[in-house]
Design a protein around this motif. Structure first.
Motif, PDB file in Angstrom:
ATOM      1  N   ARG A  69     -22.115  80.360 100.578  1.00 46.41           N
ATOM      2  CA  ARG A  69     -21.480  81.715 100.297  1.00 46.41           C
ATOM      3  C   ARG A  69     -20.345  81.276 100.774  1.00 46.41           C
ATOM      4  NH1 ARG A  69     -22.637  87.523  98.811  1.00 46.41           N
ATOM      5  NH2 ARG A  69     -21.385  88.715  99.602  1.00 46.41           N
ATOM      6  N   LEU A  70     -19.087  81.809  99.695  1.00 43.73           N
ATOM      7  CA  LEU A  70     -18.089  81.596  99.639  1.00 43.73           C
ATOM      8  C   LEU A  70     -17.000  82.636 100.092  1.00 43.73           C
ATOM      9  CD1 LEU A  70     -16.636  78.687  97.335  1.00 43.73           C
ATOM     10  CD2 LEU A  70     -18.139  78.781  99.526  1.00 43.73           C
ATOM     11  N   SER A  71     -16.387  83.218 100.415  1.00 47.32           N
ATOM     12  CA  SER A  71     -15.551  84.251 101.474  1.00 47.32           C
ATOM     13  C   SER A  71     -14.205  83.913 101.114  1.00 47.32           C
ATOM     14  CB  SER A  71     -15.970  85.624 102.425  1.00 47.32           C
ATOM     15  OG  SER A  71     -16.928  85.655 102.870  1.00 47.32           O
ATOM     16  N   CYS A  72     -13.094  84.771 100.210  1.00 45.97           N
ATOM     17  CA  CYS A  72     -12.372  85.246 100.506  1.00 45.97           C
ATOM     18  C   CYS A  72     -11.150  86.709 100.432  1.00 45.97           C
ATOM     19  CB  CYS A  72     -11.588  84.910  98.914  1.00 45.97           C
ATOM     20  SG  CYS A  72      -9.642  84.658  99.250  1.00 45.97           S
ATOM     21  N   ALA A  73     -10.620  86.425 102.371  1.00 47.17           N
ATOM     22  CA  ALA A  73      -9.486  87.696 102.434  1.00 47.17           C
ATOM     23  C   ALA A  73      -8.447  87.283 102.565  1.00 47.17           C
ATOM     24  CB  ALA A  73      -9.923  87.519 103.846  1.00 47.17           C
ATOM     25  N   ALA A  74      -7.696  88.917 101.596  1.00 45.50           N
ATOM     26  CA  ALA A  74      -6.660  88.427 101.311  1.00 45.50           C
ATOM     27  C   ALA A  74      -5.492  89.174 102.478  1.00 45.50           C
ATOM     28  CB  ALA A  74      -6.330  89.520  99.446  1.00 45.50           C
ATOM     29  N   SER A  75      -4.380  88.634 102.358  1.00 41.65           N
ATOM     30  CA  SER A  75      -3.805  89.913 103.318  1.00 41.65           C
ATOM     31  C   SER A  75      -3.162  91.104 103.034  1.00 41.65           C
ATOM     32  CB  SER A  75      -1.981  89.021 103.698  1.00 41.65           C
ATOM     33  OG  SER A  75      -1.109  88.891 102.565  1.00 41.65           O
ATOM     34  N   ARG A  76      -3.132  91.817 101.711  1.00 42.24           N
ATOM     35  CA  ARG A  76      -2.945  92.788 101.715  1.00 42.24           C
ATOM     36  C   ARG A  76      -3.728  93.070 100.317  1.00 42.24           C
ATOM     37  NH1 ARG A  76       0.984  93.537  98.700  1.00 42.24           N
ATOM     38  NH2 ARG A  76       1.724  91.924  97.802  1.00 42.24           N
ATOM     39  N   SER A  77      -4.268  94.481 100.035  1.00 41.38           N
ATOM     40  CA  SER A  77      -5.303  94.820  99.519  1.00 41.38           C
ATOM     41  C   SER A  77      -4.699  94.339  97.719  1.00 41.38           C
ATOM     42  CB  SER A  77      -5.649  96.169  99.683  1.00 41.38           C
ATOM     43  OG  SER A  77      -5.756  96.659 101.011  1.00 41.38           O
ATOM     44  N   VAL A  78      -4.871  93.669  97.492  1.00 42.53           N
ATOM     45  CA  VAL A  78      -4.525  93.387  96.352  1.00 42.53           C
ATOM     46  C   VAL A  78      -5.036  92.791  94.744  1.00 42.53           C
ATOM     47  CG1 VAL A  78      -2.320  92.311  97.171  1.00 42.53           C
ATOM     48  CG2 VAL A  78      -4.327  90.946  96.397  1.00 42.53           C
ATOM     49  N   PHE A  79      -6.474  93.145  95.141  1.00 45.51           N
ATOM     50  CA  PHE A  79      -7.400  92.357  94.399  1.00 45.51           C
ATOM     51  C   PHE A  79      -7.795  93.101  92.962  1.00 45.51           C
ATOM     52  CE2 PHE A  79      -7.940  88.354  95.813  1.00 45.51           C
ATOM     53  CZ  PHE A  79      -8.333  88.485  96.671  1.00 45.51           C
ATOM     54  N   SER A  80      -7.342  94.647  93.173  1.00 43.82           N
ATOM     55  CA  SER A  80      -7.840  95.814  91.751  1.00 43.82           C
ATOM     56  C   SER A  80      -6.996  95.249  91.611  1.00 43.82           C
ATOM     57  CB  SER A  80      -8.165  96.803  92.412  1.00 43.82           C
ATOM     58  OG  SER A  80      -7.319  97.098  93.519  1.00 43.82           O
ATOM     59  N   LEU A  81      -5.449  95.060  91.710  1.00 42.26           N
ATOM     60  CA  LEU A  81      -4.374  95.341  90.838  1.00 42.26           C
ATOM     61  C   LEU A  81      -4.247  93.844  89.896  1.00 42.26           C
ATOM     62  CD1 LEU A  81      -2.579  96.167  94.176  1.00 42.26           C
ATOM     63  CD2 LEU A  81      -3.151  97.605  92.478  1.00 42.26           C
ATOM     64  N   ASN A  82      -4.289  92.735  89.940  1.00 43.47           N
ATOM     65  CA  ASN A  82      -4.908  91.924  89.018  1.00 43.47           C
ATOM     66  C   ASN A  82      -5.833  91.116  88.482  1.00 43.47           C
ATOM     67  OD1 ASN A  82      -2.825  90.237  87.295  1.00 43.47           O
ATOM     68  ND2 ASN A  82      -1.752  90.409  88.066  1.00 43.47           N
ATOM     69  N   ASP A  83      -5.688  89.871  87.574  1.00 43.54           N
ATOM     70  CA  ASP A  83      -6.937  88.871  87.842  1.00 43.54           C
ATOM     71  C   ASP A  83      -7.442  88.666  89.261  1.00 43.54           C
ATOM     72  OD1 ASP A  83      -6.377  87.320  85.046  1.00 43.54           O
ATOM     73  OD2 ASP A  83      -7.191  89.292  85.308  1.00 43.54           O
ATOM     74  N   MET A  84      -8.346  87.959  89.477  1.00 45.62           N
ATOM     75  CA  MET A  84      -9.143  87.672  90.573  1.00 45.62           C
ATOM     76  C   MET A  84      -9.998  86.294  90.332  1.00 45.62           C
ATOM     77  SD  MET A  84     -11.821  88.453  92.078  1.00 45.62           S
ATOM     78  CE  MET A  84     -12.848  89.988  92.354  1.00 45.62           C
ATOM     79  N   GLY A  85     -10.113  86.014  91.240  1.00 45.35           N
ATOM     80  CA  GLY A  85     -11.253  84.667  91.372  1.00 45.35           C
ATOM     81  C   GLY A  85     -11.638  83.404  91.469  1.00 45.35           C
ATOM     82  N   TRP A  86     -12.131  82.547  91.500  1.00 42.69           N
ATOM     83  CA  TRP A  86     -12.535  81.334  91.837  1.00 42.69           C
ATOM     84  C   TRP A  86     -12.084  79.880  91.149  1.00 42.69           C
ATOM     85  CZ3 TRP A  86     -13.428  80.783  97.398  1.00 42.69           C
ATOM     86  CH2 TRP A  86     -13.672  82.189  97.976  1.00 42.69           C
ATOM     87  N   TYR A  87     -11.475  78.822  91.241  1.00 42.46           N
ATOM     88  CA  TYR A  87     -11.149  78.097  90.815  1.00 42.46           C
ATOM     89  C   TYR A  87     -12.156  76.748  92.225  1.00 42.46           C
ATOM     90  CZ  TYR A  87      -7.882  79.455  87.591  1.00 42.46           C
ATOM     91  OH  TYR A  87      -7.185  80.397  86.817  1.00 42.46           O
ATOM     92  N   ARG A  88     -11.895  75.377  91.180  1.00 48.11           N
ATOM     93  CA  ARG A  88     -12.862  74.215  91.782  1.00 48.11           C
ATOM     94  C   ARG A  88     -12.309  72.444  91.050  1.00 48.11           C
ATOM     95  NH1 ARG A  88     -19.123  74.035  90.239  1.00 48.11           N
ATOM     96  NH2 ARG A  88     -18.794  72.878  87.966  1.00 48.11           N
ATOM     97  N   GLN A  89     -12.313  72.049  92.213  1.00 45.65           N
ATOM     98  CA  GLN A  89     -11.236  70.724  92.024  1.00 45.65           C
ATOM     99  C   GLN A  89     -12.113  69.645  92.550  1.00 45.65           C
ATOM    100  OE1 GLN A  89      -6.943  70.156  91.695  1.00 45.65           O
ATOM    101  NE2 GLN A  89      -6.611  68.345  90.424  1.00 45.65           N
ATOM    102  N   ALA A  90     -12.329  68.865  91.688  1.00 45.24           N
ATOM    103  CA  ALA A  90     -13.418  67.266  91.996  1.00 45.24           C
ATOM    104  C   ALA A  90     -12.104  66.657  91.519  1.00 45.24           C
ATOM    105  CB  ALA A  90     -14.479  67.616  91.219  1.00 45.24           C
ATOM    106  N   PRO A  91     -12.901  64.943  92.851  1.00 40.09           N
ATOM    107  CA  PRO A  91     -11.471  63.856  93.001  1.00 40.09           C
ATOM    108  C   PRO A  91     -11.333  63.651  91.520  1.00 40.09           C
ATOM    109  CG  PRO A  91     -13.390  64.192  94.515  1.00 40.09           C
ATOM    110  CD  PRO A  91     -13.541  64.937  93.299  1.00 40.09           C
TER     111      PRO A  91
END
Length: 116
Positions: free
Chosen positions: A19-41
């Motif tokens: 389970r990955l978690s992400c915490a923002a420094s301000r309450s922004v996640f309802s203001l624009n897109d958000m999500g998770w990306y990944r990059q493999a070698p």
């Protein structure tokens, strides 16, 4: 400015969960897109799971039915990853901004390694 801090990565055997978690420094996640990306070698960064400002969630075909994106509140989001596969191994990045253009704020990344 928005700082994003990921946590929850690690080493897990194939078939396991993280389970990955992400915490923002301000309450922004309802203001624009958000999500998770990944990059493999050696590969390009790809969208794993994204939620638009309107609340529509999209998943990469490779993770549908296994990963689940949730927004706890305007400062915290999670990515539940089940039935992990070796090919899920990558650095996972939390993102806030415009998913279509990948313009916005990024976390520092958290390593997920799935062993066979």
């Amino acid at each position: 400015q928005v700082q994003l801090v990921e946590s929850g990565g690690g080493l897990v055997q194939a078939g396991g969960s993280l389970r990955l978690s992400c915490a923002a420094s301000r309450s922004v996640f309802s203001l624009n897109d958000m999500g998770w990306y990944r990059q493999a070698p050696g590969k390009q960064r790809e969208l794993v799971a994204g939620m638009t400002k309107g609340g529509t969630t999209n998943y990469a075909d490779s993770v549908k039915g296994r990963f689940s994106l949730s927004r706890n509140n305007a400062k915290n989001i999670n990515l539940q990853m089940n039935s992990l596969k070796v090919e899920d191994t990558a650095i996972y990045y939390c993102f806030f901004g415009n998913i279509a253009t990948m313009s916005g704020y990024w976390g520092q990344g958290t390593q997920v390694t799935v062993s066979s």
